[in-house]
Design a protein around this motif. Structure first.
Motif, short mmCIF file in Angstrom:
data_model
loop_
_atom_site.label_atom_id
_atom_site.label_comp_id
_atom_site.label_asym_id
_atom_site.label_seq_id
_atom_site.Cartn_x
_atom_site.Cartn_y
_atom_site.Cartn_z
N ASP A 203 0.81 -1.22 0.00
CA ASP A 203 0.00 0.00 0.00
C ASP A 203 0.85 1.28 0.00
OD1 ASP A 203 0.80 -0.17 2.61
OD2 ASP A 203 -1.21 -0.47 3.44
N HIS B 175 3.98 -5.48 11.29
CA HIS B 175 5.01 -4.99 10.37
C HIS B 175 6.40 -5.07 11.00
CE1 HIS B 175 2.04 -3.86 7.44
NE2 HIS B 175 2.97 -3.31 6.65
N HIS C 159 6.64 -8.98 1.41
CA HIS C 159 6.29 -8.08 2.51
C HIS C 159 4.87 -8.35 3.06
CE1 HIS C 159 5.75 -4.27 4.66
NE2 HIS C 159 4.61 -4.16 4.02
N SER D 212 10.88 4.16 8.43
CA SER D 212 9.81 4.74 7.62
C SER D 212 10.13 6.21 7.45
CB SER D 212 8.47 4.56 8.35
OG SER D 212 7.44 5.15 7.61
N HIS E 252 9.54 -6.84 9.33
CA HIS E 252 10.85 -6.20 9.14
C HIS E 252 11.95 -7.01 9.83
CE1 HIS E 252 8.97 -2.87 7.18
NE2 HIS E 252 8.41 -2.36 8.25
N SER F 79 9.56 3.10 2.88
CA SER F 79 10.10 2.13 3.83
C SER F 79 11.48 1.70 3.33
CB SER F 79 9.13 0.95 3.86
OG SER F 79 9.53 0.03 4.81
N ASP G 27 -1.35 -7.37 3.03
CA ASP G 27 -0.83 -6.10 3.59
C ASP G 27 -2.00 -5.26 4.11
OD1 ASP G 27 1.29 -4.41 4.25
OD2 ASP G 27 1.33 -3.40 2.30
N ARG H 231 12.05 0.02 15.16
CA ARG H 231 11.29 1.25 15.45
C ARG H 231 10.76 1.27 16.89
NH1 ARG H 231 8.02 1.31 10.27
NH2 ARG H 231 9.64 0.83 8.76
N SER I 151 2.92 5.98 8.69
CA SER I 151 2.39 4.68 8.27
C SER I 151 1.62 3.99 9.40
CB SER I 151 3.53 3.79 7.77
OG SER I 151 4.48 3.59 8.78
N ALA J 24 -1.35 1.64 8.99
CA ALA J 24 -1.16 0.42 8.21
C ALA J 24 0.08 -0.35 8.63
CB ALA J 24 -1.06 0.78 6.72
N SER J 25 0.69 0.04 9.72
CA SER J 25 1.91 -0.64 10.15
C SER J 25 2.06 -0.61 11.67
CB SER J 25 3.12 0.02 9.47
OG SER J 25 4.33 -0.46 10.02
O1 LIG Z 1 4.32 -1.31 4.93
C1 LIG Z 1 3.73 -0.33 5.33
C2 LIG Z 1 2.27 -0.25 5.33
O2 LIG Z 1 1.69 -1.36 4.73
C3 LIG Z 1 4.41 0.81 5.88
O3 LIG Z 1 5.74 0.53 6.01
P1 LIG Z 1 6.55 0.67 7.37
O4 LIG Z 1 6.29 -0.55 8.18
O5 LIG Z 1 7.94 0.74 6.86
O6 LIG Z 1 6.12 1.91 8.05
#
Ligand SMILES: O=C(CO)COP(=O)(O)O
Ligand SMILES: NC(=O)C1=CN([C@@H]2O[C@H](COP(=O)(O)OP(=O)(O)OC[C@H]3O[C@@H](n4cnc5c(N)ncnc54)[C@H](OP(=O)(O)O)[C@@H]3O)[C@@H](O)[C@H]2O)C=CC1
Ligand SMILES: [Zn+2]
Length: 347
Positions: free
Chosen positions: A121, A248, A264, A138, A252, A129, A168, A320, A240, A243-244
């Motif tokens: 997204d 996430h 991802h 991010s 990562h 990212s 995602d 993070r 983000s 959505a993260s």
């Molecule tokens: O992947 C993302 C949203 O789907 C956002 O990326 P980050 O996890 O790097 O903030």
């Protein structure tokens, strides 16, 4: 001065063969001068060559740079080719788009997003990212001036990429739970509208999962629109966060640990199953939604060693650390991580 800036794309073009209109779209946006196309090994043949042809037909001078990873080195490589460039086009998957987006921001030039897969997204979001020594950051980049999503290219991409994009979006469920937790425990800023849009997008894609089929233009269009909408939630929040979250962080961490990481969105989806369990929520609903979308739900389908899943769970909170989630400041113990992965059927 206390004000909020929200960046959105100016134009969004979604449709079959719309990539052939790249030159015309740039002309209509009054883009002139030299252009740079950023792409990858596969996406050069699938998308970038067609976009370049369309631009050259309208007498644009176009240079090309290929990258393989979303890193500071790749951004530098693009920047080195960007002097005198008025627009950088990212033609490819999420890594390509993030690198092009970030280089455009650093060079103070326009950015055009040309996704060749509906796998993430970040298509229209202003964030990038980027992998670094600590895992992933991010970074604030900028929204694309335009998005050109060719649904003919996207429907012909491997189905796995489309299912990954859906996963995602499903992972927005746990990202929002984490954000609400951070608001309660850390008084973190929270946007009701960004959170509502993010959740609505996840609900809608789950509702439509039966109509997401391999090779169909309508399926590609539906997922692109949902990724765009999730990206708009990110735009409204200016981060983000919608959505993260913890899922996430898990993905990562897995990117660092696994010999051959999966996609991802696939990793985030599996992260969401486990993090929903930690939140005490309906994790089986997340797992069933992923199954319906034909996205992986366990380590075996991800082709990741179960030990790497455990290691990623244990270290995810270190990614993070400023982003508070259900993983807290200390993360999971080895025993708790193993129990979680076994209980949810991930290993
Ligand atoms: O992947 C993302 C949203 O789907 C956002 O990326 P980050 O996890 O790097 O903030
Ligand atoms: N900025 C943001 O807000 C967000 C960023 N992301 C980031 O995006 C990345 C994930 O994106 P994702 O697309 O899954 O991964 P990649 O960009 O790594 O792409 C995966 C693979 O798919 C290939 N590919 C792309 N399109 C096609 C196609 N049409 N046909 C055949 N192969 C194709 C790519 O080829 P090639 O070799 O040409 O690259 C690449 O090998 C992560 O780095 C993630 O962190 C994710 C969500 C949000
Ligand atoms: Zn994501």
């Amino acid at each position: 001065m206390n004000y909020k800036k929200i960046q959105m794309p100016r134009e969004v073009h979604i449709g079959s063969d719309v990539i052939n209109e790249t030159g015309k779209i740039c002309q209509d946006l009054k883009i002139d001068g030299n252009l740079l196309v950023v792409t990858g090994k596969n996406t050069l043949k699938i998308g970038a060559k067609i976009a370049i042809e369309s631009l050259e037909e309208l007498n644009y001078s176009v240079d090309l740079v290929q990258i393989t990873e979303a890193s500071q080195n790749a951004i530098k490589k693009v920047e080195d080719k960007s002097s005198d460039v008025s627009l950088i086009l990212g033609v490819g998957g999420g890594k390509i788009i993030d690198v092009a987006k970030m280089a455009a921001k650093n060079k103070d030039t326009y950015f055009m997003s040309v996704p060749t897969a509906a796998s993430h997204d970040g298509i229209a979001s202003p964030l990038a990212s980027i992998k670094d020594a600590k895992g992933s950051v991010s970074l604030t980049a900028q929204s694309p001036i335009g998005v050109i999503a060719d649904t003919n290219i996207i429907r012909n991409a491997p189905f796995r990429l489309l299912a990954s994009g859906c996963a995602d979006i499903v992972s927005n469920y746990t990202a929002i739970k984490d954000w609400q937790l951070a608001q309660r425990l850390q008084n973190e800023g929270y946007s009701e509208s960004a959170a509502a849009l993010s959740l609505m997008t996840a609900k809608l894609i789950i509702k439509s999962s039966n109509s997401i089929k391999e090779g169909l233009e309508e399926s590609a269009r539906l997922v692109v629109k949902s990724l765009f909408s999730s990206g708009m939630a990110i735009s409204i929040a200016g981060s983000s966060r919608p959505a993260s979250g913890s899922e996430h962080k898990f993905s990562h961490a897995l990117d660092r640990i696994a010999k051959k990481p999966a996609l991802h969105g696939e990793q985030c989806g599996i992260g969401a199953i486990m993090m929903m369990n930690l939140h005490g929520g309906d994790w089986k609903f997340i797992r069933n939604a992923l199954k319906d979308m034909k996205a992986p739900t366990n380590a075996y389908e991800l082709e990741i060693d179960p030990d790497d899943i455990i290691e990623a769970l244990i270290s995810a909170h270190k990614i993070r650390p400023e982003r508070y989630t259900i993983l807290g400041d200390r993360g999971l113990s080895r025993d708790a991580a193993k129990k979680l992965a076994v209980k949810t059927g991930v290993i």
